[in-house]
Design a protein around this motif. Structure first.
Motif, short mmCIF file in Angstrom:
data_model
loop_
_atom_site.label_atom_id
_atom_site.label_comp_id
_atom_site.label_asym_id
_atom_site.label_seq_id
_atom_site.Cartn_x
_atom_site.Cartn_y
_atom_site.Cartn_z
N ASP A 201 -3.00 4.14 -42.47
CA ASP A 201 -3.09 5.78 -42.08
C ASP A 201 -3.48 5.82 -40.69
N ILE A 202 -2.88 6.78 -40.01
CA ILE A 202 -3.18 7.16 -38.75
C ILE A 202 -4.11 8.43 -38.83
N THR A 203 -5.37 8.13 -38.19
CA THR A 203 -6.43 9.14 -38.23
C THR A 203 -6.81 9.83 -37.23
N GLU A 204 -7.67 10.76 -36.95
CA GLU A 204 -8.21 11.42 -35.72
C GLU A 204 -8.88 10.42 -34.93
N PRO A 205 -9.44 9.39 -35.30
CA PRO A 205 -10.21 8.51 -34.15
C PRO A 205 -9.20 7.69 -33.64
N ILE A 206 -8.34 7.40 -34.25
CA ILE A 206 -6.87 6.51 -33.70
C ILE A 206 -6.17 7.18 -32.63
N VAL A 207 -5.83 8.76 -32.89
CA VAL A 207 -5.06 9.59 -31.71
C VAL A 207 -6.18 9.69 -31.00
N GLU A 208 -7.71 9.93 -31.10
CA GLU A 208 -8.35 10.18 -29.98
C GLU A 208 -8.49 9.00 -29.04
N ARG A 209 -8.58 7.65 -29.84
CA ARG A 209 -8.35 6.65 -29.01
C ARG A 209 -7.26 6.35 -28.32
N TYR A 210 -6.13 6.64 -28.51
CA TYR A 210 -4.83 6.52 -27.69
C TYR A 210 -4.74 7.41 -27.00
N TYR A 211 -4.83 8.87 -27.09
CA TYR A 211 -4.72 9.90 -26.23
C TYR A 211 -5.75 10.73 -25.77
N GLY A 212 -6.98 10.24 -25.95
CA GLY A 212 -8.17 10.83 -25.25
C GLY A 212 -8.62 12.29 -26.17
N GLY A 213 -7.92 12.56 -26.82
CA GLY A 213 -8.56 13.68 -27.71
C GLY A 213 -8.35 14.94 -26.79
N ARG A 214 -7.70 14.96 -25.59
CA ARG A 214 -7.94 16.14 -24.75
C ARG A 214 -6.31 16.70 -24.68
N VAL A 215 -6.16 18.05 -24.84
CA VAL A 215 -4.90 18.61 -24.45
C VAL A 215 -4.43 18.56 -23.12
N GLU A 216 -5.28 18.52 -22.10
CA GLU A 216 -4.76 18.93 -20.85
C GLU A 216 -4.62 17.30 -20.31
N THR A 217 -4.85 16.26 -20.74
CA THR A 217 -4.83 15.12 -20.21
C THR A 217 -4.43 14.02 -21.21
N SER A 218 -3.49 13.07 -21.00
CA SER A 218 -3.35 12.30 -21.83
C SER A 218 -2.78 10.84 -21.05
N ALA A 219 -2.60 9.78 -21.88
CA ALA A 219 -2.33 8.57 -21.14
C ALA A 219 -0.98 8.67 -20.27
N PHE A 220 -0.03 9.40 -21.04
CA PHE A 220 1.29 9.50 -20.53
C PHE A 220 1.27 10.42 -19.22
N THR A 221 0.37 11.35 -19.15
CA THR A 221 0.08 12.31 -17.90
C THR A 221 -0.22 11.41 -16.83
N VAL A 222 -1.02 10.38 -17.07
CA VAL A 222 -1.68 9.80 -16.04
C VAL A 222 -0.67 8.88 -15.35
N ALA A 223 0.16 8.21 -16.35
CA ALA A 223 1.34 7.42 -16.02
C ALA A 223 2.33 7.89 -15.39
N ASP A 224 2.84 9.16 -15.74
CA ASP A 224 3.93 10.08 -15.25
C ASP A 224 3.36 10.57 -13.81
N THR A 225 2.09 10.82 -13.31
CA THR A 225 1.47 11.31 -12.05
C THR A 225 1.50 10.04 -11.17
N ALA A 226 1.10 9.17 -11.57
CA ALA A 226 1.10 7.86 -10.72
C ALA A 226 2.45 7.44 -10.45
N ILE A 227 3.34 7.07 -11.33
CA ILE A 227 4.76 6.74 -11.29
C ILE A 227 5.48 7.79 -10.26
N ALA A 228 5.33 9.03 -10.37
CA ALA A 228 5.67 10.10 -9.42
C ALA A 228 5.25 9.61 -7.87
N GLY A 229 4.39 8.82 -7.81
CA GLY A 229 3.81 8.69 -6.42
C GLY A 229 2.61 9.83 -5.99
#
Length: 343
Positions: A201-229
């Motif tokens: 089962d996918i639980t809240e701690p798992i989503v928190e661990r993957y995506y930081g539990g933060r609406v404004e910022t996520s792993a993909f946001t960081v990656a996208d911003t860096a890849i954009a230079g």
């Protein structure tokens, strides 16, 4: 009293879900939601290929159409293999395409499935759409309306897990949808990453661990911003993510996933997105996203450097270094500047 607006004409053809489309001589994939449209087209391809592995696939751009192409690619071959013809940009179609498509509806080729993609961005091709919806050609329609409301995004994500026969607890689903409130493409990718990576089962701690539990910022946001230079912004979003409790391991995984896709797509210049996606076993929208990322100044050398830096960071955050935060900052620096660390 204000005059009532006339209601839209009722379609005379079957309406199908983008999750479970079935072939018809003509399939109209309509509406602006590209993720759903790409899924529908891919599933039609999978359906037809499962029925006959010898399926022939052709792609046509309706905006840059060469006269006679539709009839040529849909016509039976010597051995009678089934044909799938995918036509994009119908909302920008040329006069030549419009005339030949209307003519084709009068006598569709036996054994051919013609998929027409119309985003609804313009009224171009309206006559063709009306003819299809009136039943000419024996068609079906797959509607892909825009997904904008939170409830629609929630339903979309819930469907991803339901389709994969995986359970995600309601709180985890809400957190995941909140983390990708502005980008359905990334929400879809995040759902698939959890389905692929997580057992049980996918639980809240798992989503928190993957995506930081933060609406404004996520792993993909960081990656996208860096890849954009955008070096400064990338460091800022990284620190925000870490401050909200994001785990460095899935942070590096987000970089790896995006860079891996970019590397696979990099050598496919001149091919259509649909053709590349079919060849690489990807979705069209993944190819389009990777191409947009690559257009931001990436070269073969800088991409190789970024992949090496990601491999090093992955080892560091998994115990190879005492300072996982420094490993992440070094990774963001290399990817944002397209240069070795400290250069």
């Amino acid at each position: 009293m204000a005059a009532r607006r006339p209601s839209a004409p009722r379609s005379a053809i079957p309406q199908q879900s983008w999750r479970t489309p079935t072939p018809a001589p003509i399939v109209l994939v309509s509406g602006p939601e590209e993720v759903c449209a790409e899924r529908a087209t891919a599933r039609l391809r999978e359906y037809l290929r499962a029925e006959d592995p010898s399926l022939e696939i052709s792609d046509i751009d309706a905006s840059d159409y060469a006269a006679g192409t539709l009839l040529a690619v849909s016509a039976p071959s010597l051995f009678g293999e089934p044909r799938l013809v995918r036509i994009r940009s119908v909302e920008k179609c040329s006069d030549a395409f419009l005339a030949e498509a209307l003519s084709y509806l009068q006598a569709p080729q036996e054994g051919a499935t013609v998929v027409l993609r119309h985003t609804g961005a313009s009224v171009r091709g309206k006559k063709l759409l009306e003819a299809i919806r009136a039943g000419q050609g024996g068609g079906a329609e797959v509607a892909c309306p825009a997904i904008k409301r939170d409830s629609d995004r929630y339903d979309f994500a819930a469907g991803e897990f339901r389709e994969a026969q995986r359970r995600i607890v309601p709180g985890a689903l809400r957190a995941l949808v909140g983390a990708f409130a502005d980008d359905l493409t990334e929400l879809a990718a995040a759902c698939q990453q959890l389905i692929s990576d997580v057992e049980g089962d996918i639980t809240e701690p798992i989503v928190e661990r993957y995506y930081g539990g933060r609406v404004e910022t996520s792993a993909f946001t960081v990656a996208d911003t860096a890849i954009a230079g955008r070096y400064g912004d990338a460091l800022l979003t990284l620190r925000q993510a870490l401050a909200s409790g994001a785990d460095p391991v899935p942070m590096v995984a987000a970089f790896a996933m995006k860079l891996r896709t970019m590397a696979r797509v990099a050598g496919s210049r001149g091919e259509s997105s649909a053709a590349v996606a079919s060849r690489l076993g990807m979705k069209d929208w993944q190819v389009d996203r990777a191409r947009r990322d690559l257009a931001g100044g990436w070269t073969q050398d800088s991409l190789g450097l970024a992949i090496q830096a990601t491999a090093r960071a992955d080892a560091d955050v998994k115990g190879g270094s005492r300072d996982a935060v420094f490993a992440l900052e070094r990774l963001v620096t290399v990817i944002s500047t397209r240069a070795p660390y400290g250069a």
